[in-house]
Design an enzyme around this catalytic site. Structure first.
Site, PDB file in Angstrom:
ATOM      1  N   HIS A  68       0.794  -1.144  -0.085  1.00  0.00           N
ATOM      2  CA  HIS A  68      -0.048   0.036  -0.057  1.00  0.00           C
ATOM      3  C   HIS A  68       0.852   1.261   0.087  1.00  0.00           C
ATOM      4  O   HIS A  68       0.610   2.045  -0.961  1.00  0.00           O
ATOM      5  CB  HIS A  68      -1.016  -0.086   1.405  1.00  0.00           C
ATOM      6  CG  HIS A  68      -1.997  -1.131   1.249  1.00  0.00           C
ATOM      7  ND1 HIS A  68      -2.182  -1.794   2.423  1.00  0.00           N
ATOM      8  CD2 HIS A  68      -2.937  -1.438   0.353  1.00  0.00           C
ATOM      9  CE1 HIS A  68      -2.998  -2.606   2.290  1.00  0.00           C
ATOM     10  NE2 HIS A  68      -3.565  -2.412   0.934  1.00  0.00           N
TER      11      HIS A  68
ATOM     12  N   ARG B 292      -2.131  -6.399  -7.678  1.00  0.00           N
ATOM     13  CA  ARG B 292      -1.071  -7.056  -7.277  1.00  0.00           C
ATOM     14  C   ARG B 292      -0.928  -8.274  -8.454  1.00  0.00           C
ATOM     15  O   ARG B 292       0.297  -8.643  -8.685  1.00  0.00           O
ATOM     16  CB  ARG B 292      -1.346  -7.849  -6.052  1.00  0.00           C
ATOM     17  CG  ARG B 292      -0.980  -7.211  -4.787  1.00  0.00           C
ATOM     18  CD  ARG B 292      -1.306  -7.751  -3.617  1.00  0.00           C
ATOM     19  NE  ARG B 292      -2.784  -8.494  -3.822  1.00  0.00           N
ATOM     20  CZ  ARG B 292      -3.301  -8.654  -2.630  1.00  0.00           C
ATOM     21  NH1 ARG B 292      -3.305  -8.364  -1.677  1.00  0.00           N
ATOM     22  NH2 ARG B 292      -4.593  -9.150  -2.966  1.00  0.00           N
TER      23      ARG B 292
ATOM     24  N   SER C 198      -3.002  -7.828   3.051  1.00  0.00           N
ATOM     25  CA  SER C 198      -3.426  -7.648   4.441  1.00  0.00           C
ATOM     26  C   SER C 198      -3.748  -8.954   4.918  1.00  0.00           C
ATOM     27  O   SER C 198      -3.458  -9.296   6.232  1.00  0.00           O
ATOM     28  CB  SER C 198      -4.596  -6.506   4.484  1.00  0.00           C
ATOM     29  OG  SER C 198      -4.081  -5.176   4.242  1.00  0.00           O
TER      30      SER C 198
END
Length: 159
Positions: free
Chosen positions: A18, A91, A129
């Site tokens: 991020h 990603r 995450s």
């Protein structure tokens, strides 16, 4: 004219992937808002207020980056902050289909708002995450995947 981009997400927790995107986007846009979502469909590790504070700490070095929580449709939030661009991170190819659907729906709801995609640097492309939370829950070291203040906060959650 000031171009405002909004980078939305749950940021639970905010990762080095991020912050890589934020750092690079901050060089492109006049104003960048990190929009921390209060997603009722997820059970976050951190509260909304904690995620906002951690994102602020992780992005403090970029003066025209703001961190704001939101609890409405993204396009409504975009209108509230007068944002022109939704910034989304990709990603892997597997992210694209879902992100494409979101971008198409947002365009239908608010044709005046554009969606731009960025990819993280290679060394961050595998970080998510959810993987960070899983590693931390199993007492693994997540310090290379998240900013230092986030690693400390995660460690405190699993003491």
């Amino acid at each position: 004219m000031t171009i405002t981009a909004v980078y939305p997400g749950t940021f639970d927790p905010i990762t080095c992937g991020h912050t890589d995107l934020i750092k690079r986007a901050a060089q492109v846009y006049d104003r960048l808002i990190i929009a921390v979502a209060n997603n009722r469909n997820k059970t976050p590790l951190f509260s909304l207020d904690e995620r906002i504070e951690l994102a602020k700490a992780a992005t403090a070095q970029w003066p025209h980056v703001e961190v704001v929580g939101f609890d409405c449709l993204l396009v409504e939030f975009m209108n509230q902050v007068e944002g022109q661009v939704i910034l989304r991170g990709l990603r892997a190819v597997s992210d694209f289909e879902y992100e494409f659907q979101l971008a198409s729906m947002n365009r239908k709801l608010a044709p005046h708002i554009e969606t731009m995609f960025m990819t993280p640097a290679e060394q961050f492309s595998y970080i998510s995450s959810s993987l960070v939370r899983e590693i931390a829950a199993l007492k693994g070291d997540v310090s290379e995947f998240v900013p230092p203040e986030v690693a400390k906060a995660i460690q405190q959650k699993f003491v």
